[in-house]
Design an enzyme around this catalytic site. Structure first.
Site, PDB file in Angstrom:
ATOM      1  N   PHE A   1       0.943  -1.115  -0.007  1.00 32.70           N
ATOM      2  CA  PHE A   1      -0.027   0.036   0.011  1.00 32.70           C
ATOM      3  C   PHE A   1       0.885   1.172  -0.076  1.00 32.70           C
ATOM      4  CE2 PHE A   1      -2.124  -3.240   2.408  1.00 32.70           C
ATOM      5  CZ  PHE A   1      -3.351  -3.248   1.993  1.00 32.70           C
ATOM      6  N   ASP A   2       0.527   1.967  -0.751  1.00 32.48           N
ATOM      7  CA  ASP A   2       0.933   3.567  -0.562  1.00 32.48           C
ATOM      8  C   ASP A   2       0.109   4.093   0.860  1.00 32.48           C
ATOM      9  OD1 ASP A   2       2.263   6.220  -1.023  1.00 32.48           O
ATOM     10  OD2 ASP A   2       0.262   7.067  -2.095  1.00 32.48           O
ATOM     11  N   GLY A   3       0.826   5.215   1.394  1.00 34.67           N
ATOM     12  CA  GLY A   3       0.400   5.896   2.774  1.00 34.67           C
ATOM     13  C   GLY A   3      -0.908   6.838   2.148  1.00 34.67           C
TER      14      GLY A   3
END
Length: 312
Positions: free
Chosen positions: A162-164
């Protein structure tokens, strides 16, 4: 007794995300629905090739074989009508995928049905359906083309990255960066380091995955997660404290400070990567299956666009 999916991770996936239907979609776009319907019926005994989400689905369904309880439910959410769906179901049976539920909307939007099935994650190649799902509060991603096949021995452990900001977390801090620049962003994060970030569209999915991880012995966990973000020091402190406040497990974290993400994702071996920016998601899709999260906050900000139309 009524069947409930309350204790399962429920993944809804479109037929074009699960299988390679690019040729069929081109017929739909160029020649129309009647030509598409005729082609599908004429070829309904031909097995479809795996699509971008196939490896993820296969790996997720494998979790059910590792537990006494059913942990994952996958359902088809498709704009196909019943008459054009037999090829999809024949392909599901051919690959031995334990998928028995489907929504066949006959061209109508799909987001309206997500709540009825308790969907935790929705994957599709159709931007309108994904945007509607995000707007309704569901984790959803526009999946990019990716045809690399994963050997079965690489499907024993699911790897999700995941990106943040604007994915796991809200776009609160990203807005500071976009509107005021890097220096203001760093100062804002330093000042708010001990204040947890607000939840983004995939926060609840990460919590569900963390709960599933805890159901396995520590040395036999078949799910591995990663945070892959452009943040770097000192902006990483708030992220770490937020995950701690949520009491969720993240197995690996990469604070890249602007370094391209795809090389790290390839080494991590992600079965899917979620990012809100087209530049990151499309680059990553060259090496791993990737999906863009078209997150729009109440302030109207969103990631990059990606045109898509899908009959399936």
């Amino acid at each position: 007794m009524a069947v409930t999916l309350d204790n399962c991770l429920v993944v809804g996936i479109s037929s074009r995300a699960l299988f390679d239907l690019d040729k069929e979609n081109a017929i739909f776009e160029k020649e129309g629905l009647d030509a598409y319907r005729t082609y599908q019926i004429e070829h309904e005994e031909e097995v479809l090739a795996p699509g971008s989400g196939f490896a993820l689905v296969k790996a997720l369904l494998h979790l059910n074989a590792l537990s006494k309880e059913r942990l994952v439910e996958v359902l088809i959410l498709s704009r196909n009508g019943a008459d054009t769906s037999l090829r999809i179901f024949h392909s599901i049976e051919h690959y031995g995928l334990d998928i028995t539920r489907a929504v066949l909307s006959g061209g109508e939007g799909l987001a309206n049905y997500l709540e009825a099935f308790g969907v935790d994650l929705f994957l599709s190649a159709d931007e309108d359906d994904v945007q509607a799902a995000i707007d309704a509060g569901f984790a959803a991603g526009i999946i990019y083309p990716h045809r690399e096949r994963y050997p079965d021995d690489q499907l024993q452990q699911i790897r999700i990255a995941f990106d943040g900001d604007a994915v796991l977390f809200s776009d609160e801090s990203e807005r500071i960066y976009q509107q005021q620049g890097l220096e203001a962003f760093v100062e804002y994060e330093r000042a708010n380091a001990k204040k947890p970030l607000p939840k983004g569209p995939f926060a609840n999915l990460l919590k569900t995955l963390s709960r599933l991880q805890e159901s396995f012995p520590p040395d036999q966990v078949p799910i591995r997660t990663a945070l892959v973000t452009a943040r770097n020091a000192p902006a990483q402190e708030r992220v770490i404290r937020t995950l701690r406040a949520w009491n969720v497990r993240i197995d690996e974290a990469f604070f890249l400070g602007g370094i391209p993400k795809k090389d790290v994702l390839e080494k991590f071996g992600a079965h899917i990567f979620f990012d809100d920016q087209d530049i990151h998601a499309s680059g990553a899709s060259e090496v791993v299956p990737s999906a863009r999260v078209p997150y729009k906050s109440e302030h109207g900000m969103s990631g990059g666009n990606n045109d898509g139309n899908e009959p399936a």
